[in-house]
Design a protein around this motif. Structure first.
Motif, PDB file in Angstrom:
ATOM      1  N   ASN A 270      38.068 -45.194 -66.635  1.00 40.11           N
ATOM      2  CA  ASN A 270      38.044 -45.780 -65.287  1.00 40.11           C
ATOM      3  C   ASN A 270      39.033 -46.925 -65.095  1.00 40.11           C
ATOM      4  OD1 ASN A 270      35.967 -44.027 -64.553  1.00 40.11           O
ATOM      5  ND2 ASN A 270      34.359 -45.459 -65.169  1.00 40.11           N
ATOM      6  N   PHE A 271      39.832 -47.224 -66.109  1.00 46.99           N
ATOM      7  CA  PHE A 271      40.734 -48.366 -66.015  1.00 46.99           C
ATOM      8  C   PHE A 271      41.705 -48.213 -64.841  1.00 46.99           C
ATOM      9  CE2 PHE A 271      44.327 -51.092 -67.272  1.00 46.99           C
ATOM     10  CZ  PHE A 271      43.641 -52.261 -67.562  1.00 46.99           C
ATOM     11  N   GLN A 272      42.182 -47.000 -64.609  1.00 52.68           N
ATOM     12  CA  GLN A 272      43.118 -46.770 -63.498  1.00 52.68           C
ATOM     13  C   GLN A 272      42.450 -46.928 -62.135  1.00 52.68           C
ATOM     14  OE1 GLN A 272      44.613 -43.155 -65.813  1.00 52.68           O
ATOM     15  NE2 GLN A 272      46.322 -43.491 -64.429  1.00 52.68           N
ATOM     16  N   LYS A 273      41.123 -46.736 -62.097  1.00 55.02           N
ATOM     17  CA  LYS A 273      40.397 -46.972 -60.838  1.00 55.02           C
ATOM     18  C   LYS A 273      40.241 -48.469 -60.606  1.00 55.02           C
ATOM     19  CE  LYS A 273      37.689 -42.698 -61.214  1.00 55.02           C
ATOM     20  NZ  LYS A 273      36.314 -42.140 -61.365  1.00 55.02           N
ATOM     21  N   ASP A 274      40.020 -49.208 -61.683  1.00 56.26           N
ATOM     22  CA  ASP A 274      39.864 -50.660 -61.556  1.00 56.26           C
ATOM     23  C   ASP A 274      41.184 -51.331 -61.175  1.00 56.26           C
ATOM     24  OD1 ASP A 274      37.214 -50.448 -62.296  1.00 56.26           O
ATOM     25  OD2 ASP A 274      37.591 -50.878 -64.411  1.00 56.26           O
ATOM     26  N   TYR A 275      42.297 -50.762 -61.676  1.00 53.85           N
ATOM     27  CA  TYR A 275      43.624 -51.335 -61.425  1.00 53.85           C
ATOM     28  C   TYR A 275      44.562 -50.212 -60.967  1.00 53.85           C
ATOM     29  CZ  TYR A 275      41.500 -55.011 -64.265  1.00 53.85           C
ATOM     30  OH  TYR A 275      40.649 -55.965 -64.759  1.00 53.85           O
ATOM     31  N   PRO A 276      44.538 -49.877 -59.687  1.00 50.78           N
ATOM     32  CA  PRO A 276      45.297 -48.719 -59.167  1.00 50.78           C
ATOM     33  C   PRO A 276      46.793 -48.784 -59.450  1.00 50.78           C
ATOM     34  CG  PRO A 276      43.736 -49.532 -57.523  1.00 50.78           C
ATOM     35  CD  PRO A 276      43.758 -50.552 -58.620  1.00 50.78           C
ATOM     36  N   ASN A 277      47.363 -49.975 -59.549  1.00 51.33           N
ATOM     37  CA  ASN A 277      48.809 -50.094 -59.769  1.00 51.33           C
ATOM     38  C   ASN A 277      49.173 -50.228 -61.243  1.00 51.33           C
ATOM     39  OD1 ASN A 277      49.345 -50.045 -56.950  1.00 51.33           O
ATOM     40  ND2 ASN A 277      48.783 -52.224 -56.821  1.00 51.33           N
ATOM     41  N   VAL A 278      48.286 -49.812 -62.110  1.00 44.35           N
ATOM     42  CA  VAL A 278      48.489 -49.968 -63.548  1.00 44.35           C
ATOM     43  C   VAL A 278      49.682 -49.151 -64.044  1.00 44.35           C
ATOM     44  CG1 VAL A 278      46.864 -48.086 -64.046  1.00 44.35           C
ATOM     45  CG2 VAL A 278      47.361 -49.784 -65.813  1.00 44.35           C
ATOM     46  N   GLY A 279      50.395 -49.720 -64.996  1.00 42.76           N
ATOM     47  CA  GLY A 279      51.445 -48.977 -65.687  1.00 42.76           C
ATOM     48  C   GLY A 279      50.840 -48.296 -66.902  1.00 42.76           C
ATOM     49  N   VAL A 280      50.938 -46.977 -66.987  1.00 47.16           N
ATOM     50  CA  VAL A 280      50.332 -46.210 -68.070  1.00 47.16           C
ATOM     51  C   VAL A 280      51.412 -45.739 -69.046  1.00 47.16           C
ATOM     52  CG1 VAL A 280      48.913 -44.216 -68.693  1.00 47.16           C
ATOM     53  CG2 VAL A 280      48.464 -45.447 -66.557  1.00 47.16           C
ATOM     54  N   TYR A 281      51.214 -46.027 -70.326  1.00 44.77           N
ATOM     55  CA  TYR A 281      52.190 -45.652 -71.356  1.00 44.77           C
ATOM     56  C   TYR A 281      51.461 -44.919 -72.479  1.00 44.77           C
ATOM     57  CZ  TYR A 281      54.866 -49.192 -68.865  1.00 44.77           C
ATOM     58  OH  TYR A 281      55.498 -49.915 -67.883  1.00 44.77           O
ATOM     59  N   ARG A 282      52.143 -43.963 -73.075  1.00 38.49           N
ATOM     60  CA  ARG A 282      51.553 -43.177 -74.157  1.00 38.49           C
ATOM     61  C   ARG A 282      52.387 -43.319 -75.431  1.00 38.49           C
ATOM     62  NH1 ARG A 282      50.178 -40.657 -69.544  1.00 38.49           N
ATOM     63  NH2 ARG A 282      48.038 -39.841 -69.406  1.00 38.49           N
ATOM     64  N   LEU A 283      51.704 -43.601 -76.526  1.00 38.46           N
ATOM     65  CA  LEU A 283      52.346 -43.632 -77.836  1.00 38.46           C
ATOM     66  C   LEU A 283      51.897 -42.380 -78.583  1.00 38.46           C
ATOM     67  CD1 LEU A 283      51.809 -47.378 -78.878  1.00 38.46           C
ATOM     68  CD2 LEU A 283      53.638 -46.379 -77.506  1.00 38.46           C
ATOM     69  N   GLU A 284      52.813 -41.454 -78.781  1.00 36.30           N
ATOM     70  CA  GLU A 284      52.445 -40.163 -79.355  1.00 36.30           C
ATOM     71  C   GLU A 284      53.139 -39.880 -80.688  1.00 36.30           C
ATOM     72  OE1 GLU A 284      51.479 -37.464 -75.482  1.00 36.30           O
ATOM     73  OE2 GLU A 284      53.580 -38.033 -75.732  1.00 36.30           O
ATOM     74  N   GLN A 285      54.170 -40.654 -81.016  1.00 33.61           N
ATOM     75  CA  GLN A 285      54.841 -40.417 -82.299  1.00 33.61           C
ATOM     76  C   GLN A 285      54.054 -41.084 -83.412  1.00 33.61           C
ATOM     77  OE1 GLN A 285      58.947 -41.615 -82.491  1.00 33.61           O
ATOM     78  NE2 GLN A 285      59.218 -40.871 -84.581  1.00 33.61           N
ATOM     79  N   ASN A 286      53.613 -40.275 -84.363  1.00 35.21           N
ATOM     80  CA  ASN A 286      52.794 -40.758 -85.461  1.00 35.21           C
ATOM     81  C   ASN A 286      53.669 -41.067 -86.681  1.00 35.21           C
ATOM     82  OD1 ASN A 286      51.285 -40.028 -88.124  1.00 35.21           O
ATOM     83  ND2 ASN A 286      49.652 -40.514 -86.674  1.00 35.21           N
ATOM     84  N   TYR A 287      53.420 -42.224 -87.309  1.00 35.80           N
ATOM     85  CA  TYR A 287      54.209 -42.642 -88.469  1.00 35.80           C
ATOM     86  C   TYR A 287      53.382 -42.597 -89.763  1.00 35.80           C
ATOM     87  CZ  TYR A 287      57.618 -44.366 -85.095  1.00 35.80           C
ATOM     88  OH  TYR A 287      58.551 -44.460 -84.081  1.00 35.80           O
ATOM     89  N   ARG A 288      52.179 -42.089 -89.685  1.00 32.51           N
ATOM     90  CA  ARG A 288      51.258 -42.200 -90.799  1.00 32.51           C
ATOM     91  C   ARG A 288      50.979 -40.861 -91.498  1.00 32.51           C
ATOM     92  NH1 ARG A 288      45.930 -44.568 -88.718  1.00 32.51           N
ATOM     93  NH2 ARG A 288      47.265 -46.371 -88.396  1.00 32.51           N
ATOM     94  N   SER A 289      50.941 -39.774 -90.718  1.00 35.38           N
ATOM     95  CA  SER A 289      50.461 -38.501 -91.255  1.00 35.38           C
ATOM     96  C   SER A 289      51.532 -37.421 -91.262  1.00 35.38           C
ATOM     97  CB  SER A 289      49.259 -38.007 -90.430  1.00 35.38           C
ATOM     98  OG  SER A 289      48.246 -38.983 -90.388  1.00 35.38           O
ATOM     99  N   THR A 290      51.282 -36.381 -92.011  1.00 39.27           N
ATOM    100  CA  THR A 290      52.207 -35.251 -92.057  1.00 39.27           C
ATOM    101  C   THR A 290      51.966 -34.326 -90.868  1.00 39.27           C
ATOM    102  OG1 THR A 290      50.653 -33.945 -93.376  1.00 39.27           O
ATOM    103  CG2 THR A 290      52.239 -35.316 -94.581  1.00 39.27           C
ATOM    104  N   GLY A 291      52.908 -33.426 -90.649  1.00 36.03           N
ATOM    105  CA  GLY A 291      52.831 -32.514 -89.510  1.00 36.03           C
ATOM    106  C   GLY A 291      51.596 -31.635 -89.524  1.00 36.03           C
ATOM    107  N   ASN A 292      51.225 -31.120 -90.677  1.00 37.68           N
ATOM    108  CA  ASN A 292      50.061 -30.240 -90.749  1.00 37.68           C
ATOM    109  C   ASN A 292      48.768 -30.956 -90.391  1.00 37.68           C
ATOM    110  OD1 ASN A 292      51.323 -27.835 -91.429  1.00 37.68           O
ATOM    111  ND2 ASN A 292      51.381 -28.331 -93.618  1.00 37.68           N
ATOM    112  N   ILE A 293      48.651 -32.200 -90.811  1.00 36.32           N
ATOM    113  CA  ILE A 293      47.454 -32.978 -90.471  1.00 36.32           C
ATOM    114  C   ILE A 293      47.404 -33.226 -88.962  1.00 36.32           C
ATOM    115  CG2 ILE A 293      46.387 -35.266 -90.689  1.00 36.32           C
ATOM    116  CD1 ILE A 293      47.152 -35.227 -93.623  1.00 36.32           C
ATOM    117  N   LEU A 294      48.539 -33.557 -88.369  1.00 40.68           N
ATOM    118  CA  LEU A 294      48.573 -33.813 -86.925  1.00 40.68           C
ATOM    119  C   LEU A 294      48.281 -32.549 -86.133  1.00 40.68           C
ATOM    120  CD1 LEU A 294      51.627 -36.222 -86.608  1.00 40.68           C
ATOM    121  CD2 LEU A 294      49.210 -36.796 -86.610  1.00 40.68           C
ATOM    122  N   ASP A 295      48.810 -31.418 -86.583  1.00 37.36           N
ATOM    123  CA  ASP A 295      48.545 -30.152 -85.888  1.00 37.36           C
ATOM    124  C   ASP A 295      47.050 -29.843 -85.893  1.00 37.36           C
ATOM    125  OD1 ASP A 295      51.214 -29.841 -85.386  1.00 37.36           O
ATOM    126  OD2 ASP A 295      51.574 -28.430 -87.036  1.00 37.36           O
TER     127      ASP A 295
END
Length: 540
Positions: A270-295
């Motif tokens: 509900n954060f976007q409802k509380d703050y309609p003008n929010v900037g939303v960012y996604r961190l998707e690159q993983n630096y910890r695990s191997t590809g098979n684990i992420l899949d």
């Protein structure tokens, strides 16, 4: 600002988004701590006073590490002025400043889970209730749930559904226990962990001038692990951020695991409802695990209902395949696991770890290790601050800091033995209850409590506590004073009553506590007690 070059494009974007609401959906191992740390450093370098920045974390360890990293960028003196810590530690700091408004002493005691359960157990006994029906741990959990949902004693009695639910569970007196518990904590000048949230909400709601003061102070607010915040935490953060709305939350709905402790996943949804003008960012690159684990992780997580859209990836290697095995029985599972370790280890057993969901599962695994002659170490056990000798020393210090804390006094009034028996303590407790005063105050006038010959022993105890209290009022060194206290009470000698090895182990634990106290300035007893009380569960 060379530190910005250490960030990838996705990480840099929320760091340099200075004003307004920001939400960072950060997958596991994607660098969210670095983003939080560098965002704070960036704000400071953009001219924001560190005193106006509030950063809330879920562990003390995370707060310390972040502060150290920030200090390396902007300088230790700047980092020192940040308001950074766990929810409970920051709100305890606020409550100490404003305690008098709520009728509490500035040096109020903080009850940990064991303290709370001990008091509730005593109340159940005093009320003559069946301890098999009113199990103190269940009652404590129920009261904790009420507080985290801002259900006060008054609100409980105004809610027929709650009372009916407790009556159906054959615990119609639960409300009375709750009321008694709250009253006893107040008289003792004590707050439990849940009170640190409940009372902060009360403070901000009842005293608008206090809310305005902290809204003005905290112009930029950052919250880590937002998916694990409960309703009470959500309301406090929203109230504080309401004026400037410079709030940055970092979290991941897929990592929400604390619903059993009251965490509300809707807070992040509900954060976007509380703050309609929010900037939303996604961190998707993983630096910890191997590809098979992420899949594999992505394949599981995509089935979650009501999830934030994201997919973890890595530019690293695929790694080994994940192996999944199913067994018909727990015995078969334990046997297979330990034999597999034996066959792979080649005597390098320290390279292997076994994770299990419940403590009960360790028994079969341990039995197999013993049978097959495999050395192992069981990680866990009793938390350092819950060990008897540590609780005893802290109880002495709490009594010195706050004589109204009955739980602390009951713990150490006859430890080590000083001839003050259960009958005497019962008489003094009865006198205290009849006269609506604390146990310590009743002991101070023990001749009026009908305790006879034990009166002199009680007076001697009170005199000793008062002498140590005077030392702390004169800014005594904590470590030195603990050592004096242990010597005067004969506590160290009493440890060896259980045997040389056990006594030495307990003494080493106390020495470690003394070393810990050496980190504090002279006279900072309340701060020391607060810090050791607020060791978050997740830090243990």
């Amino acid at each position: 600002m060379n530190y910005l070059n250490e960030l990838n494009e996705a990480q840099r974007a929320p760091v340099v988004h200075k004003d307004g609401a920001v939400m960072v959906i950060a997958g596991a191992g994607s660098g969210k701590t670095r983003v939080l740390t560098y965002r704070i450093a960036y704000l400071i370098q953009q001219g924001v006073d560190p005193f106006n920045i509030l950063a809330l974390t879920f562990t003390n360890k995370a707060a310390r590490e972040m502060k150290e990293r920030i200090g390396r960028i902007v300088g230790p003196s700047e980092a020192r002025n940040l308001w950074m810590g766990t929810f409970h530690s920051v709100f305890a700091r606020i409550l100490r400043e404003e305690a008098s408004k709520l009728g509490f002493p500035r040096d109020f005691t903080i009850y940990d889970q064991q303290d709370s359960q001990r008091l509730i157990s005593a109340i159940i006994k005093e009320m003559g209730l069946d301890k098999e029906v009113y199990k103190y741990k269940q009652i404590a959990s129920r009261i904790s749930s009420y507080k985290n949902n801002l259900i006060t004693v008054k609100a409980y009695y105004e809610n027929p559904e709650l009372q009916e639910a407790d009556a159906m569970a054959k615990r119609p007196r639960l409300g009375d226990i709750y009321a008694n518990y709250v009253d006893r904590c107040f008289k003792a000048g004590a707050m439990d962990f849940d009170d640190l949230l409940l009372r902060t909400n009360e403070l901000l709601n009842v005293f608008p001038e206090v809310l305005a003061k902290y809204q003005h102070r905290f112009r930029y607010i950052l919250v880590d692990e937002y998916q694990d915040t409960n309703h009470s935490q959500y309301l406090i953060v929203r109230a504080l951020a309401d004026r400037f709305q410079n709030i940055c939350v970092v979290g991941d709905d897929a990592q929400s695991i604390y619903a059993f402790r009251g965490a509300n996943i809707d807070n992040i949804f509900n954060f976007q409802k509380d703050y309609p003008n929010v900037g939303v960012y996604r961190l998707e690159q993983n630096y910890r695990s191997t590809g098979n684990i992420l899949d594999a992780a992505n394949a599981v997580i995509k089935n979650n209902r009501g999830r934030k859209d994201k997919s973890l990836w890595t530019d690293g290697e695929s790694g080994e395949n994940i192996e999944i095995r199913q067994f018909q029985t727990a015995n078969e599972e334990a046997d297979n696991i330990i034999k597999d370790i034996r066959d792979r280890a080649r005597n390098n057993f320290r390279d292997f770890a076994v994770l299990y969901r419940t403590n009960a599962q360790s028994r079969l695994l341990e039995e197999r290790c013993v049978t097959l002659g495999i050395p192992y170490q069981l990680v866990g056990g009793v938390n350092f601050y819950q060990r008897k000798e540590i609780k005893d020393v802290l109880a002495y210090l709490k009594t010195i800091a706050n004589g109204k804390d009955d739980i602390a006094i009951l713990r150490i009034i006859n430890v080590p033995k000083r001839g003050i028996g259960a009958t005497t303590i019962s008489k003094v407790s009865e006198y205290a209850n009849e006269n609506n005063i604390s146990l310590y105050d009743a002991m101070s006038i023990s001749e009026m409590a009908g305790v006879g010959k034990a009166s002199d022993k009680i007076k001697s105890f009170i005199t000793m506590i008062e002498e140590f209290r005077e030392k702390f009022e004169k800014k005594a060194n904590i470590a030195n004073t603990i050592e004096e206290l242990l010597e005067e009470t004969g506590y160290i000698e009493s440890l060896y009553d259980e045997g040389e090895i056990e006594g030495e182990s307990r003494k080493e634990n106390i020495d470690e506590l003394i070393n810990k106290s050496g980190e504090y300035e002279d006279g900072e007893l309340s701060l020391f007690l607060e810090d050791v009380s607020l060791v978050a569960d997740i830090d243990r």
